[in-house]
Design a protein around this motif. Structure first.
Motif, PDB file in Angstrom:
ATOM      1  N   PRO A 132      39.140 -14.709 -14.109  1.00  0.00           N
ATOM      2  CA  PRO A 132      38.412 -15.886 -13.620  1.00  0.00           C
ATOM      3  C   PRO A 132      38.710 -17.115 -14.487  1.00  0.00           C
ATOM      4  O   PRO A 132      38.644 -17.038 -15.717  1.00  0.00           O
ATOM      5  N   THR A 133      39.050 -18.209 -13.835  1.00  0.00           N
ATOM      6  CA  THR A 133      39.522 -19.382 -14.563  1.00  0.00           C
ATOM      7  C   THR A 133      38.973 -20.654 -13.937  1.00  0.00           C
ATOM      8  O   THR A 133      39.025 -20.828 -12.725  1.00  0.00           O
ATOM      9  N   VAL A 134      38.444 -21.499 -14.788  1.00  0.00           N
ATOM     10  CA  VAL A 134      38.041 -22.834 -14.340  1.00  0.00           C
ATOM     11  C   VAL A 134      39.177 -23.799 -14.666  1.00  0.00           C
ATOM     12  O   VAL A 134      39.643 -23.851 -15.801  1.00  0.00           O
ATOM     13  N   VAL A 135      39.636 -24.520 -13.653  1.00  0.00           N
ATOM     14  CA  VAL A 135      40.610 -25.587 -13.888  1.00  0.00           C
ATOM     15  C   VAL A 135      39.923 -26.904 -13.555  1.00  0.00           C
ATOM     16  O   VAL A 135      39.440 -27.081 -12.437  1.00  0.00           O
ATOM     17  N   ASN A 136      39.846 -27.783 -14.544  1.00  0.00           N
ATOM     18  CA  ASN A 136      39.200 -29.082 -14.327  1.00  0.00           C
ATOM     19  C   ASN A 136      40.108 -30.220 -14.748  1.00  0.00           C
ATOM     20  O   ASN A 136      40.910 -30.092 -15.668  1.00  0.00           O
ATOM     21  N   ASN A 137      39.923 -31.326 -14.068  1.00  0.00           N
ATOM     22  CA  ASN A 137      40.619 -32.557 -14.417  1.00  0.00           C
ATOM     23  C   ASN A 137      40.140 -33.073 -15.784  1.00  0.00           C
ATOM     24  O   ASN A 137      38.997 -32.831 -16.182  1.00  0.00           O
ATOM     25  N   VAL A 138      41.008 -33.783 -16.477  1.00  0.00           N
ATOM     26  CA  VAL A 138      40.692 -34.354 -17.790  1.00  0.00           C
ATOM     27  C   VAL A 138      39.398 -35.174 -17.747  1.00  0.00           C
ATOM     28  O   VAL A 138      38.498 -35.010 -18.582  1.00  0.00           O
ATOM     29  N   GLU A 139      39.310 -36.029 -16.729  1.00  0.00           N
ATOM     30  CA  GLU A 139      38.162 -36.936 -16.624  1.00  0.00           C
ATOM     31  C   GLU A 139      36.865 -36.169 -16.340  1.00  0.00           C
ATOM     32  O   GLU A 139      35.792 -36.538 -16.833  1.00  0.00           O
ATOM     33  N   THR A 140      36.977 -35.091 -15.553  1.00  0.00           N
ATOM     34  CA  THR A 140      35.794 -34.275 -15.244  1.00  0.00           C
ATOM     35  C   THR A 140      35.219 -33.687 -16.530  1.00  0.00           C
ATOM     36  O   THR A 140      34.004 -33.697 -16.752  1.00  0.00           O
ATOM     37  N   LEU A 141      36.108 -33.166 -17.380  1.00  0.00           N
ATOM     38  CA  LEU A 141      35.657 -32.539 -18.621  1.00  0.00           C
ATOM     39  C   LEU A 141      35.031 -33.568 -19.550  1.00  0.00           C
ATOM     40  O   LEU A 141      34.010 -33.305 -20.198  1.00  0.00           O
ATOM     41  N   ALA A 142      35.632 -34.761 -19.592  1.00  0.00           N
ATOM     42  CA  ALA A 142      35.060 -35.817 -20.435  1.00  0.00           C
ATOM     43  C   ALA A 142      33.675 -36.199 -19.924  1.00  0.00           C
ATOM     44  O   ALA A 142      32.734 -36.374 -20.711  1.00  0.00           O
ATOM     45  N   ALA A 143      33.546 -36.294 -18.593  1.00  0.00           N
ATOM     46  CA  ALA A 143      32.238 -36.649 -18.019  1.00  0.00           C
ATOM     47  C   ALA A 143      31.208 -35.560 -18.319  1.00  0.00           C
ATOM     48  O   ALA A 143      30.052 -35.858 -18.630  1.00  0.00           O
ATOM     49  N   ALA A 144      31.636 -34.292 -18.245  1.00  0.00           N
ATOM     50  CA  ALA A 144      30.710 -33.183 -18.495  1.00  0.00           C
ATOM     51  C   ALA A 144      30.171 -33.258 -19.922  1.00  0.00           C
ATOM     52  O   ALA A 144      28.969 -33.058 -20.155  1.00  0.00           O
ATOM     53  N   ALA A 145      31.040 -33.570 -20.878  1.00  0.00           N
ATOM     54  CA  ALA A 145      30.590 -33.696 -22.266  1.00  0.00           C
ATOM     55  C   ALA A 145      29.557 -34.805 -22.380  1.00  0.00           C
ATOM     56  O   ALA A 145      28.520 -34.658 -23.048  1.00  0.00           O
ATOM     57  N   GLY A 146      29.814 -35.923 -21.693  1.00  0.00           N
ATOM     58  CA  GLY A 146      28.883 -37.052 -21.719  1.00  0.00           C
ATOM     59  C   GLY A 146      27.531 -36.684 -21.114  1.00  0.00           C
ATOM     60  O   GLY A 146      26.484 -37.068 -21.630  1.00  0.00           O
ATOM     61  N   ILE A 147      27.573 -35.922 -20.033  1.00  0.00           N
ATOM     62  CA  ILE A 147      26.328 -35.525 -19.359  1.00  0.00           C
ATOM     63  C   ILE A 147      25.492 -34.619 -20.275  1.00  0.00           C
ATOM     64  O   ILE A 147      24.273 -34.784 -20.385  1.00  0.00           O
ATOM     65  N   VAL A 148      26.143 -33.689 -20.946  1.00  0.00           N
ATOM     66  CA  VAL A 148      25.412 -32.796 -21.850  1.00  0.00           C
ATOM     67  C   VAL A 148      24.776 -33.616 -22.980  1.00  0.00           C
ATOM     68  O   VAL A 148      23.625 -33.400 -23.349  1.00  0.00           O
ATOM     69  N   LEU A 149      25.517 -34.603 -23.476  1.00  0.00           N
ATOM     70  CA  LEU A 149      25.020 -35.402 -24.593  1.00  0.00           C
ATOM     71  C   LEU A 149      23.894 -36.361 -24.167  1.00  0.00           C
ATOM     72  O   LEU A 149      22.860 -36.450 -24.824  1.00  0.00           O
ATOM     73  N   HIS A 150      24.125 -37.063 -23.044  1.00  0.00           N
ATOM     74  CA  HIS A 150      23.193 -38.140 -22.683  1.00  0.00           C
ATOM     75  C   HIS A 150      22.208 -37.749 -21.593  1.00  0.00           C
ATOM     76  O   HIS A 150      21.312 -38.525 -21.270  1.00  0.00           O
ATOM     77  N   GLY A 151      22.393 -36.599 -20.987  1.00  0.00           N
ATOM     78  CA  GLY A 151      21.478 -36.181 -19.921  1.00  0.00           C
ATOM     79  C   GLY A 151      21.978 -36.591 -18.555  1.00  0.00           C
ATOM     80  O   GLY A 151      22.788 -37.511 -18.422  1.00  0.00           O
ATOM     81  N   GLU A 152      21.470 -35.878 -17.537  1.00  0.00           N
ATOM     82  CA  GLU A 152      21.997 -36.093 -16.194  1.00  0.00           C
ATOM     83  C   GLU A 152      21.649 -37.469 -15.643  1.00  0.00           C
ATOM     84  O   GLU A 152      22.371 -38.032 -14.841  1.00  0.00           O
ATOM     85  N   ARG A 153      20.526 -38.079 -16.121  1.00  0.00           N
ATOM     86  CA  ARG A 153      20.123 -39.379 -15.563  1.00  0.00           C
ATOM     87  C   ARG A 153      21.114 -40.470 -15.945  1.00  0.00           C
ATOM     88  O   ARG A 153      21.380 -41.382 -15.181  1.00  0.00           O
ATOM     89  N   TRP A 154      21.623 -40.348 -17.143  1.00  0.00           N
ATOM     90  CA  TRP A 154      22.646 -41.290 -17.628  1.00  0.00           C
ATOM     91  C   TRP A 154      23.785 -41.385 -16.622  1.00  0.00           C
ATOM     92  O   TRP A 154      24.299 -42.466 -16.344  1.00  0.00           O
TER      93      TRP A 154
END
Lengths: 247, 575
Positions: B346-368
């Motif tokens: 099982p493998t997740v393949v994500n775009n560069v920008e998606t992964l960067a956004a995910a890190a931001g969401i974890v840090l700043h919260g989904e409302r951000w």
């Protein structure tokens, strides 16, 4: 499960039973329904590259040889529009290679040609590509004529999955795609292919031919002079015939 | 852990080619035996990827972009003439070879080329003559003007992702204090969708992977940014690599992956050293490796695999094949990579920008994140804007921004057409400029190419059809043959030999290829022709030859072989 047999898909309005794990092609062949195909052969892993078996599943395009059958599928197969698409794909296969049927030993036994007959193909339609492709006549009893290769990879899979070898691979990209041989010299003579191998006999066109056996069955009495490609039990007929050509 | 992956087939072939300028038959045998791979697999891979060559290339190997934004066939020809070679050939003294290549992601830097893997930009006639002189003098690249190789990222507009500073480890620290389910819920509430263009729900993808029975799982960052006109990942990997790596680690924690890969396009090989340095720093800081941030069982590391010139490897299953040291042929789906991906796991393949956004969401919260964008397309999108405008570069916008607003911001005037999402996307005329960038309207992976009214749009479309014919892997019949038929058809129309029948043929071939192909490349390859015929039919019709009969083939071109054989090129030898 007991209710396994109750599962059905509909092909052109006809109920077709299937078992879990079967593809649409598996279910169709078992029900004696013909879906045109070139790169598919029961017993080998499905490939989905020739796209002749393209069907519309609930309105969406899919390759029937790779698409798992599942309940609720309503499949369009033998429709004028789909057969027109398949005719175009067959024409594409003809014009990208160098297929000169009248001078080919495989004429009458060639599945590509037979599908052309079946779909009412009267010409190549598209401008010919006239590619330059290498012939490998190095082997004592086999010849590899790449002019006729349609990239179906049946020989690739047969060698790996039936013969336990790895004689063939597809190399290159796009229209430069071509069949290569896994030996140090790249020549068939230096590979471990043997005349008894499935890979030596499975070619649906005249790309891999047996030497010293030409025109033993006269034109007019060959497989597709007698049978239609749409007869779904032909696979055994063809393989038995080519593997025991002396009989 | 050895993360260098020097034994990867693509890396061995690259190293050999750098040293010897080609891959010889013997080299293929040696490499095959070293890696215990079938020789034919090594040959197939060598021939599949554009950057490998079985014939000697020059000590200065120049790959000139043929993209409508960062390429220029005339300048390439000028360089060829100065150096006395033909495009695609190597000079007999072995000093130089020049060939064209698909977009190298330098569209905000003017005309560009790769010289021995290094991007050289802002090429004009003046620079061509200097390059030719340096090549003739065999001056090593390190002695060339350093500013020629300096890459600015031209950030023109920033928003959520690019304006918020990110400290390495900050998202992982937030995650440490949450349960894995809580973090996944955060991603889900954010409504983050894949930034590569298809827009699949990121949380859903991670959840599918997490729920599989397998022990081993992988996360892959798709940095094979090959869509012509796209260069936003170049910026993210240059200036925001930590955010991207952190996104990978977040994903790894959620799906319980021990190993991650970045599949970096060969055109961005020059970023490799800085990326490796960032990875090394993260290992040193305990953000990669065993027990990350002291969390028991959170073991994860990242390796970089560099491609070798194949657009198709941006397709996730082709990327996985390439990672497995094979030709980049897209797999049969289903099963999807989340079920059976790299090495069948099982493998997740994500775009560069998606992964960067995910890190931001974890840090700043989904409302951000949710606060920006439209209700179907949350957050922001980083666009790579190029072509006919005053300020090419990187623009981050909330989803929902209109094309008109973007054109105003980047100083585009007399705009004839915009290609949204690259050649595989949508070609729009001015009547669509009130539409907006969003998954539900005009979706894009980031490419935004502007063509003003001085452009020959037919040549642009022709360029795109050449691109797809060159990049088709050739696995399925419709795409393998159809992209070449469309290329030949556009050549004929553009050369003024087309008839109404040729347009009908283009239409029907385009429809067949788009509907019957195996993967996204074939499905989208006809888009430029289909959009062109729909939105700019008059451009095609004006170019037609108004005669009753026109042969399928170009009679004069067909005589070329005869001319060569008879060594004639006089007027009498032409029609």
């Amino acid at each position: 499960m007991n209710n396994n047999a109750d599962k059905i898909i509909k092909i052109d309005g006809v109920d077709v039973p299937f078992k879990d794990g079967q593809t649409i092609m598996d279910a169709a062949l078992a029900a004696d329904i013909y879906i045109p195909h070139l790169c598919h052969k029961p017993g080998l892993s499905p490939h989905g590259s020739c796209k002749l078996c393209t069907v519309d599943v609930n309105g969406r395009p899919a390759s029937s040889c790779t698409m798992p059958a599942s309940e609720g599928q309503e499949i369009a197969n033998n429709t004028p529009a789909l057969n027109e698409v398949r005719k175009s794909i067959t024409q594409m296969l003809f014009i990208e290679g160098n297929h000169l049927c009248p001078s080919c030993e495989k004429t009458g036994d060639c599945t590509l040609q037979a599908i052309g007959y079946h779909l009412g193909m009267l010409d190549g339609h598209f401008p010919q590509f006239y590619p330059r492709r290498e012939v490998d006549a190095s082997h004592g009893s086999l010849v590899l004529d790449r002019d006729r290769c349609i990239m179906c990879e049946l020989c690739v899979r047969a060698s790996r999955e039936c013969d336990g070898k790895n004689v063939f691979t597809i190399s290159g990209r796009g229209t430069n795609r071509h069949l290569i041989v896994n030996s140090d010299s790249g020549k068939l003579v230096d590979s471990d292919i043997e005349l008894e191998d499935m890979a030596a006999h499975i070619c649906p066109v005249g790309a891999i031919l047996i030497k010293d056996h030409g025109y033993e069955v006269p034109i007019g009495r060959r497989t597709f002079d007698i049978h239609s490609v749409a007869e779904t039990d032909l696979d055994d007929v063809i393989l038995t015939k080519v593997r025991h050509h002396d009989e | 852990m050895n993360q260098q992956h020097s034994d990867h087939l693509l890396h061995l072939l690259h190293a050999h080619q750098r040293q010897h300028h080609f891959i010889s038959d013997q080299a293929m045998i040696d490499i095959a035996s070293r890696l215990k791979l079938p020789r034919a697999q090594v040959e197939a891979v060598t021939e599949f990827y554009s950057f490998f060559s079985r014939k000697p290339r020059g000590r200065f190997d120049i790959l000139f972009s043929n993209c409508t934004s960062c390429g220029d066939a005339v300048l390439m020809q000028e360089l060829c003439d100065r150096l006395g070679i033909k495009a695609g050939e190597t000079r007999h003294d072995g000093v130089v070879s020049i060939t064209d290549t698909s977009c190298i992601g330098m569209c905000d830097h003017g005309v560009s080329a790769l010289i021995n893997d290094r991007p050289l930009h802002s090429i004009d006639s003046n620079k061509i003559s200097q390059i030719a002189a340096l090549v003739e003098a065999e001056k090593p690249l390190d002695a060339w003007p350093t500013e020629w190789f300096e890459i600015d990222n031209h950030i023109q507009r920033t928003d959520l992702l690019l304006s918020t500073p990110f400290e390495a480890g900050s998202a992982l620290k937030v995650m440490r204090d949450e349960s894995i389910d809580e973090t996944l819920e955060k991603i889900r509430y954010s409504d983050l969708r894949g930034r590569g263009g298809a827009g699949f729900s990121t949380a859903q993808k991670w959840k599918f992977c997490r729920e599989t029975e397998e022990e081993t799982r992988y996360v892959i960052c798709n940095a094979d940014e090959g869509e012509p006109g796209t260069f936003k990942d170049r910026l993210l990997l240059t200036s925001h690599a930590n955010t991207v790596f952190e996104g990978m680690a977040v994903c790894a924690r959620i799906i319980n992956a021990k190993q991650g890969y970045i599949y970096l396009r060969a055109e961005y090989r020059y970023l490799l050293d800085s990326l490796e340095a960032t990875l090394a720093a993260r290992r040193k800081d305990g953000l990669l490796g065993n027990a990350i941030l002291g969390i028991e069982g959170f073991d994860f590391d990242i390796a970089i695999v560099v491609g070798a010139g194949a657009y198709i490897c941006g397709e996730e299953s082709a990327l996985i094949e390439s990672l497995e040291e094979k030709c980049g042929n897209p797999r049969i789906r289903p099963p999807f990579p989340v079920i059976s991906g790299y090495l069948g796991k099982p493998t997740v393949v994500n775009n560069v920008e998606t992964l960067a956004a995910a890190a931001g969401i974890v840090l700043h919260g989904e409302r951000w994140f949710r606060g920006a964008g439209t209700w179907q397309s949350r957050g922001t999108k980083i666009l790579s804007i190029s072509g006919d405008c005053c300020k090419a570069g990187i623009y981050e916008y909330p989803f929902g921004v209109t094309i008109n607003d973007i054109l105003n911001d980047c100083g585009a005037e007399r705009t004839q057409a915009v290609q949204i999402g690259g050649p595989s996307g949508t070609l729009i005329d001015a009547s669509h400029f009130d539409h907006c960038i969003a998954f539900e309207d005009l979706a894009t992976g980031g490419s935004f190419m502007i063509f003003d009214d001085s452009r020959d749009l037919l040549q642009v479309i022709r360029n795109f059809t050449h691109f797809f014919a060159h990049e088709s892997c050739g696995f399925c019949t419709p795409c393998r043959v159809g992209t070449t038929l469309m290329k030949n058809g556009m050549d004929k129309v553009c050369s003024g030999h087309g008839t109404a029948h040729d347009l009908d043929e283009l239409k029907s071939t385009a429809a067949l290829v788009s509907r019957r192909s195996h993967c996204g490349l074939g499905i989208t390859a006809p888009n430029p022709i289909r959009d062109g015929l729909k939105n700019f039919p008059e451009l095609f019709e004006q170019r037609l030859l108004h005669q009753k009969m026109e042969p399928e083939f170009n009679l004069d071109a067909s005589l070329e072989e005869a001319r060569q054989l008879t060594q004639r090129d006089d007027a009498e030898a032409h029609l």
